[in-house]
Enzyme design. Structure first.
Site, PDB file in Angstrom:
ATOM      1  N   HIS A  69      -3.447   4.491   7.234  1.00 17.39           N
ATOM      2  CA  HIS A  69      -2.412   3.969   6.341  1.00 17.39           C
ATOM      3  C   HIS A  69      -1.015   4.169   6.913  1.00 17.39           C
ATOM      4  O   HIS A  69      -0.741   5.148   7.601  1.00 17.39           O
ATOM      5  CB  HIS A  69      -2.511   4.642   4.974  1.00 17.39           C
ATOM      6  CG  HIS A  69      -3.795   4.351   4.258  1.00 17.39           C
ATOM      7  ND1 HIS A  69      -3.940   3.262   3.432  1.00 17.39           N
ATOM      8  CD2 HIS A  69      -4.992   4.976   4.287  1.00 17.39           C
ATOM      9  CE1 HIS A  69      -5.180   3.245   2.963  1.00 17.39           C
ATOM     10  NE2 HIS A  69      -5.842   4.282   3.460  1.00 17.39           N
ATOM     11  N   ASP A  80       0.819  -1.228   0.000  1.00 16.07           N
ATOM     12  CA  ASP A  80       0.000   0.000   0.000  1.00 16.07           C
ATOM     13  C   ASP A  80       0.855   1.283   0.000  1.00 16.07           C
ATOM     14  O   ASP A  80       1.650   1.496   0.894  1.00 16.07           O
ATOM     15  CB  ASP A  80      -0.876  -0.057   1.267  1.00 16.07           C
ATOM     16  CG  ASP A  80      -1.726   1.181   1.509  1.00 16.07           C
ATOM     17  OD1 ASP A  80      -1.953   1.948   0.556  1.00 16.07           O
ATOM     18  OD2 ASP A  80      -2.185   1.355   2.656  1.00 16.07           O
TER      19      ASP A  80
END
Lengths: 590, 590
Positions: A404, A229
């Protein structure tokens, strides 16, 4: 078909419980040694999410077997007035429909599951996901009347399963949502690790820890490729834990004298849990307002992620029976979405959510790029109501933390996994490029770094990896109306449909400051024939009526007024003509 | 006409050099004492910039005399496709045209001077500004062929002058631009201090210090009202000095191996000076690319703000004669403006600015809200060219610092000035509200806090202050074509014009990822009659041609492609019909 080479040791403990362990893994069960090596080709084919924000979807292919990881949507840009959601073009899957074994979901966010109704209606394959993820999926498929025919299969972190030539091992990770997994996909050529979305939160509110050990073990055994990611690669350091928000909420609950409205993403289960816990401690009743907030809270409560003590929850209609200092409202609409509960409350147009002088409104979320203007418009309206508004102003403790991983977390995972190949995923081009550079600088931990974009076909074999071509990818725009419509409303606005149903542009001149409509609405059409005399005149009446029934505040909020005009005109046109032209309101400020 | 009351002591030293000192000030020259007090009314009437970002303009009225502070524009929102700039509705000034004594400018930014051509063409009054500010104004008026008739009057910080019943004292302040002033406006009722835009930079690159002493002296003497810039009220602490950027530039110049492109606002004279100084130190030639960058640098050099050593400057065409490590380019387009030099260079469509693998591109500016998508699109293109891109990522030392005061600076000025009334200016509603709250919490330093929005009339007299009504305000949209057009192109797109010239909507379907145009362009018109057979067909051809002559990259950049279509179609329609309909390209992503 099988040659010789090194393949990594499989994780065997409990991994393939009740299933046959794949041959190549079984063969290597006693550690690294020379064994049969497959001579086939492994293809990784991202269909979305690489070089663009959202719409994550990736095909992994070995010979005649294709596994799909995630099936996400993208929210449309402002250029895409008139469409609700955007999903990936899945021509590649449709052309190989007999080979697609199923879809693996990493977690329940819309940019990972939102395209499922559209994809399953074209290609009904099994879908694997964790309990919580599947609860969201069920809700979504039910709404589109696709649930009965769907083949949903629950997976659990740490429990492996086989799909065709692949063995899949879901690994528990932490993120802004609960019950998220990374996927270790054992292929005949080696293990791929797809991180999904993650951060490394050492203190998640549900105490379900990030499974660092699994990543470490794979790193020891050898990993063919890590797909990681890239969302927060531009942020230095570590992303703060969800617990950082608890300190801010503590402050807010302690200092708030009147009603407290908290808006967050409806999927922020950690955040909702925090608010519910705090409301209980501070003696405030909880009301949920907004469809998505209600659904999400219900699912989280059913699955035990949130405990709502007896008597804490009240219906929004009951709010008026409690003194303001005894009420906490969780409300949808943190991105300034025009028709959301919060946007409507901000312009005093919500039945229950009345925001009064001295009330406190908390926006516990980030600003998704592109939504700045809508969000600040809502905040300005709230200030005009003399509410105290708390939003992310960079102060500490934060009112929102990201889900994140920042740079140090990304490096940690790379160090643990030590992949032969590193591929940045989930990001715009610059983010993937920066992620590639970050990985390339970690000489001891990464073999090669590969950059891919949506549509690229990356081929792996015993000799190495290379791009071998491209498949058709793109964005498919879907206008699902109120989004509660059934599946037949899932009309794809592709070329053919556009030329069949055409386009209708209602044009309105609004005086920005007064909100006054300065002329009769004009209706311009192209490729759309109403067939009836007087249709245009009636359509103008509909728009005029919508304008008359809207408040001044709504009229100065283009997002709101456009959406209202579109909805009303669509209902009228659909009823009159059974057609579904693209409706794009145009506002001229004068 | 004159009553009794307290009025503040005037600053006398050098303030009214060569002019008669106003009576009420002369009367109080020996300090606070009971003197004649005017019984008239003072009105403050903001015509723009209060409750909205940009378009700053304010009328100050005493009886039959009106002074205007600033005449700014606003860049249009995306809703306003088809217009170039937005200026304030000046009906209030036009209705009182015989009373308007002139316009005072605080500094040369577009949101303070950009509406001058439009206002002066309606109402040709004297304009006061500092040397640098007037240089920008001259350039702008010349472009619109208004310079010959303009009455521009230079002012200097510290040197007072009279206008009707007002005496004005410009006070030197620091900001991202040079030669900026706050204004102390002596009225019969007391002194108003209008801060203009400012930060308190203790180390400006031009060594022209913020005149804290003037603010302190006024504070001692007594100030009726402080009108203070709210732009950065959401930021805690102090705004860093411009010198903080020097440290980052130091790093960048030391580490850059190939060509170095630096983009900043063309009005960031401090920043340009820094870049020029560094280029000289590091042995790089300097080239300026982009019209605004060239103009601005030329003005700054003429006025001595930038010194460019002999031989340092090269023409962009000469760049190819120097090795990449010997070149530094200052380039316009830091906000991702579609037709700017940087945007074109990013898609490899600029004659001289060729960005190659390994080059470094610095974006030394903030992201103006609303421009995120355009800016990140440019950054993504630069990454695809394999350039090293440096933009504001929150790291320290910063690549950009703000020109506006943060909370501690705002408090400092309030403490120095100790106004009877405090009025927040320059900001969206929430910013002005937060600023009002900040001031209201400073009990020892502020008498009363007043909130006003554009159009409100605030009246002051010996009894106090109150809102007494509203005047017409609003946004006027101007389509000035290429912006090099002469004044006859300054066509006001008001109601009348719209209904006279109508609207033309070219509609294009573009495949987002491939940039492929998926159908023939459609042309939809309303209220516009071309009069000629075949006009629509020809217009479609024009659009088709524009598309054919555009690169794939341009076609995936909606801002660029819309602007190109609009410019080409406008040229064609204007030539064919002598009409100027509003042209709003509509892009359908498919």
């Amino acid at each position: 078909m099988w040659g010789w080479g090194f393949v990594p040791l499989a994780r065997t403990l409990g991994l393939f419980r009740g299933q046959e362990c794949p041959r190549h893994i079984r063969a290597s069960i006693n550690g690294y040694r020379k064994i049969e090596m497959p001579t086939g080709k492994l293809h990784i084919v991202p269909l979305g999410g690489m070089g663009e924000f959202g719409m994550n979807c990736m095909a992994i292919r070995w010979g005649d077997d294709i596994l799909v990881v995630d099936a996400g949507l993208m929210f449309p840009e402002s250029e895409l007035l008139g469409v609700d959601i955007v999903v990936p073009d899945i021509s590649y899957l449709l052309e190989n429909r007999d080979k697609v074994r199923g879809i693996l979901l990493t977690h329940g966010h819309e940019d990972h599951i939102g395209a499922l109704p559209w994809i399953l209606s074209e290609l009904n394959v099994p879908v694997w996901g964790t309990e919580f993820t599947l609860a969201y999926v069920e809700d979504k498929l039910d709404e589109h009347e696709l649930l009965d025919d769907a083949d949903l299969r629950e997976i659990r972190p740490g429990e492996g399963f086989k799909v065709g030539p692949f063995a899949v091992h879901p690994i528990q990770v932490t993120h802004s949502l609960v019950d998220c997994v990374a996927l270790a996909i054992h292929t005949p050529l080696g293990v791929l690790i797809h991180t999904g979305d993650f951060k490394v939160d050492p203190t998640p509110t549900d105490n379900r820890l990030f499974d660092l050990h699994a990543f470490a073990e794979y790193g020891k055994e050898g990993v063919l490729a890590l797909l990681q990611d890239s969302t927060n690669v531009e942020r230095k350091g570590y992303t703060p834990s969800e617990q950082a928000v608890r300190r801010k909420f503590d402050e807010v609950f302690a200092h708030t004298k009147r009603r407290l409205f908290i808006s967050c993403f409806s999927s922020s289960i950690h955040r909702i849990k925090l608010a519910v816990d705090m409301a209980w401690q501070h003696g405030r009743k909880i009301a949920f307002i907004g469809r998505s907030m209600n659904n999400s809270a219900e699912i989280a409560e059913d699955l035990g992620y949130i405990e709502i003590p007896e008597g804490l929850l009240i219906h929004p209609g009951e709010m008026k029976n409690f003194p303001p200092e005894k009420v906490c409202v969780l409300i949808s609409g943190t991105q300034g979405e025009p028709m959301s509960a919060l946007s409507r409350a901000a312009v005093d147009n919500h039945k229950h959510a009345k925001i009064e002088k001295g009330d406190t409104v908390v926006l516990s979320s980030r600003i998704i790029p592109g939504n700045e203007k809508s969000i600040y418009r809502v905040i300005d309206h709230l200030f005009r109501r003399e509410a105290h508004v708390i939003y992310d102003d960079g102060s500490y403790p934060p009112i929102h933390v990201s889900g994140h991983a920042s740079q140090e977390e990304l490096k940690l995972i790379i160090n643990l996994v030590k992949p032969r190949y590193f591929i940045p995923i989930h990001g715009e081009y610059r983010q993937m490029k920066l992620h590639a550079e970050l990985a390339a600088s970690m000489h001891g931990a990464v073999g090669n770094v590969l950059m891919m974009e949506s549509g690229d076909v990356m081929e792996f074999d015993e000799l190495g990896a290379r791009k071998v071509g491209r498949v058709n990818v793109g964005r498919v725009c879907i206008d699902s109306g109120s989004r509660t419509d059934v599946v037949e409303d899932l009309i794809i606005k592709d070329r053919r449909h556009l030329s069949e149903d055409g386009i209708v542009l209602p044009i309105i001149a609004i005086n920005k400051l007064s909100g006054r409509v300065e002329s009769l609405p004009e209706i311009v059409t192209r490729g759309f024939s109403a067939g009836e005399e007087g249709f245009l005149e009636d359509a103008r009446q509909i728009v005029t009526q919508t304008l008359e029934l809207s408040s001044e505040e709504e009229k100065t909020d283009y997002g709101v007024i456009k959406e209202k005009i579109r909805a009303d005109l669509k209902r009228y046109i659909s009823k009159q003509t059974q057609k579904r032209p693209l409706i794009m309101p145009v506002i001229l400020e004068i």
